[in-house]
Design a protein around this motif. Structure first.
Motif, PDB file in Angstrom:
ATOM      1  N   ILE A   9       0.685   3.823  12.309  1.00 21.01           N
ATOM      2  CA  ILE A   9       0.109   4.918  11.397  1.00 21.01           C
ATOM      3  C   ILE A   9       0.925   5.036  10.257  1.00 21.01           C
ATOM      4  O   ILE A   9       0.464   5.139   9.263  1.00 21.01           O
ATOM      5  N   ALA A  10       2.497   4.776  10.164  1.00 22.76           N
ATOM      6  CA  ALA A  10       3.152   4.667   9.202  1.00 22.76           C
ATOM      7  C   ALA A  10       2.925   3.469   8.138  1.00 22.76           C
ATOM      8  O   ALA A  10       3.024   3.731   6.851  1.00 22.76           O
ATOM      9  N   GLU A  11       2.767   2.371   8.654  1.00 21.13           N
ATOM     10  CA  GLU A  11       2.466   1.366   8.152  1.00 21.13           C
ATOM     11  C   GLU A  11       1.108   1.431   7.239  1.00 21.13           C
ATOM     12  O   GLU A  11       0.913   1.112   6.172  1.00 21.13           O
ATOM     13  N   ALA A  12       0.121   2.160   7.931  1.00 17.64           N
ATOM     14  CA  ALA A  12      -1.274   2.446   7.197  1.00 17.64           C
ATOM     15  C   ALA A  12      -1.169   3.285   5.953  1.00 17.64           C
ATOM     16  O   ALA A  12      -1.776   3.162   5.101  1.00 17.64           O
ATOM     17  N   LYS A  13      -0.227   4.336   6.340  1.00 15.95           N
ATOM     18  CA  LYS A  13      -0.120   5.491   5.378  1.00 15.95           C
ATOM     19  C   LYS A  13       0.910   5.180   4.123  1.00 15.95           C
ATOM     20  O   LYS A  13       1.075   5.909   3.120  1.00 15.95           O
ATOM     21  N   MET A  14       1.651   3.798   4.269  1.00 18.04           N
ATOM     22  CA  MET A  14       2.774   3.582   3.577  1.00 18.04           C
ATOM     23  C   MET A  14       2.506   3.619   1.901  1.00 18.04           C
ATOM     24  O   MET A  14       3.251   4.040   1.253  1.00 18.04           O
ATOM     25  N   VAL A  15       1.185   3.279   1.646  1.00 12.23           N
ATOM     26  CA  VAL A  15       0.827   3.126   0.166  1.00 12.23           C
ATOM     27  C   VAL A  15       0.794   4.509  -0.571  1.00 12.23           C
ATOM     28  O   VAL A  15       0.800   4.725  -1.624  1.00 12.23           O
ATOM     29  N   ASP A  16       0.301   5.400   0.207  1.00 11.84           N
ATOM     30  CA  ASP A  16       0.379   7.129  -0.252  1.00 11.84           C
ATOM     31  C   ASP A  16       1.481   7.812  -0.085  1.00 11.84           C
ATOM     32  O   ASP A  16       1.476   9.091  -0.286  1.00 11.84           O
ATOM     33  N   LEU A  17       2.262   7.469   0.757  1.00 14.91           N
ATOM     34  CA  LEU A  17       3.787   8.171   1.031  1.00 14.91           C
ATOM     35  C   LEU A  17       4.742   7.814   0.142  1.00 14.91           C
ATOM     36  O   LEU A  17       4.726   6.875  -0.650  1.00 14.91           O
ATOM     37  N   THR A  18       5.653   8.774  -0.041  1.00 14.82           N
ATOM     38  CA  THR A  18       6.728   8.525  -0.995  1.00 14.82           C
ATOM     39  C   THR A  18       7.979   8.028  -0.397  1.00 14.82           C
ATOM     40  O   THR A  18       9.279   7.903  -0.876  1.00 14.82           O
ATOM     41  N   ALA A  19       7.703   7.256   0.794  1.00 14.66           N
ATOM     42  CA  ALA A  19       8.951   6.720   1.580  1.00 14.66           C
ATOM     43  C   ALA A  19       9.311   5.376   1.072  1.00 14.66           C
ATOM     44  O   ALA A  19       8.213   4.729   0.467  1.00 14.66           O
ATOM     45  N   ASN A  20      10.541   4.986   1.246  1.00 19.82           N
ATOM     46  CA  ASN A  20      11.033   3.814   0.746  1.00 19.82           C
ATOM     47  C   ASN A  20      10.754   2.484   1.792  1.00 19.82           C
ATOM     48  O   ASN A  20      10.696   1.501   1.408  1.00 19.82           O
ATOM     49  N   ASP A  21      10.800   2.989   2.854  1.00 18.66           N
ATOM     50  CA  ASP A  21      10.520   1.932   3.933  1.00 18.66           C
ATOM     51  C   ASP A  21       9.808   2.549   5.032  1.00 18.66           C
ATOM     52  O   ASP A  21       9.597   3.695   5.150  1.00 18.66           O
ATOM     53  N   VAL A  22       9.514   1.509   6.030  1.00 14.03           N
ATOM     54  CA  VAL A  22       8.740   2.070   7.352  1.00 14.03           C
ATOM     55  C   VAL A  22       9.366   3.076   8.141  1.00 14.03           C
ATOM     56  O   VAL A  22       8.897   4.273   8.716  1.00 14.03           O
ATOM     57  N   GLU A  23      10.740   3.030   8.059  1.00 10.00           N
ATOM     58  CA  GLU A  23      11.477   4.017   9.123  1.00 10.00           C
ATOM     59  C   GLU A  23      11.251   5.394   8.531  1.00 10.00           C
ATOM     60  O   GLU A  23      11.275   6.363   9.257  1.00 10.00           O
ATOM     61  N   ALA A  24      11.230   5.535   7.079  1.00  8.47           N
ATOM     62  CA  ALA A  24      11.232   6.889   6.414  1.00  8.47           C
ATOM     63  C   ALA A  24       9.817   7.438   6.525  1.00  8.47           C
ATOM     64  O   ALA A  24       9.608   8.578   6.959  1.00  8.47           O
TER      65      ALA A  24
END
Length: 150
Positions: free
Chosen positions: A117-132
């Protein structure tokens, strides 16, 4: 000469299912946007996505009646409910989270599902990496009463 921006609006439309009926038609019509042109463009852009997935869309419309749209990924809650296998209940026949999050657990997902889920949402999140990104999604899961195992 550049186009003059009149305004922006946000709508949440199911992927591949934009049509002129409410709420899409009236929202676009009162701003002078060509409804059928928008529906065709939206459905074409979302045809590779899962049909019916809610897509937050930001529409910028200009003085010459043209528009641009920015289609985001479905909300984290949509992915979490799907991963947890939650059934449709309640008003509007949608899956619901816990009524008392933190005290009650209504479903669970694995940490592998959380990573997907985090990898799918990565483009819209303000996280620097998958862990965040996983921590952000974990917060959403906890607020819905979904437990993360393993």
């Amino acid at each position: 000469m550049a186009k003059k921006l009149v305004g922006t609006m946000k709508l949440q439309i199911p992927a591949g299912q934009a049509n002129p009926s409410p709420p899409v038609g009236p929202a676009l019509g009162q701003r002078g946007i060509n409804i059928m042109e928008f529906c065709k463009a939206f459905n074409a852009k979302t045809q590779e996505m899962e049909q019916g997935a809610p897509c937050p869309t930001i529409i910028s419309y200009y003085q010459d009646k043209s528009f641009t749209m920015d289609i985001k990924t479905p909300p984290a809650s949509y992915y979490l409910k799907k991963a947890a296998g939650m059934k449709n209940v309640g008003k509007r026949n949608r899956p619901r989270g816990a009524e008392n999050p933190g005290r009650e657990i209504v479903a669970s997902v694995t940490s592998k599902q959380l990573r997907e889920i985090a990898e799918a949402k990565m483009v819209d999140l303000t996280a620097n990496d998958v862990e965040a990104a996983m921590k952000i999604i974990l917060g959403s899961a906890k607020s819905m009463g979904i437990e993360v195992k393993g």
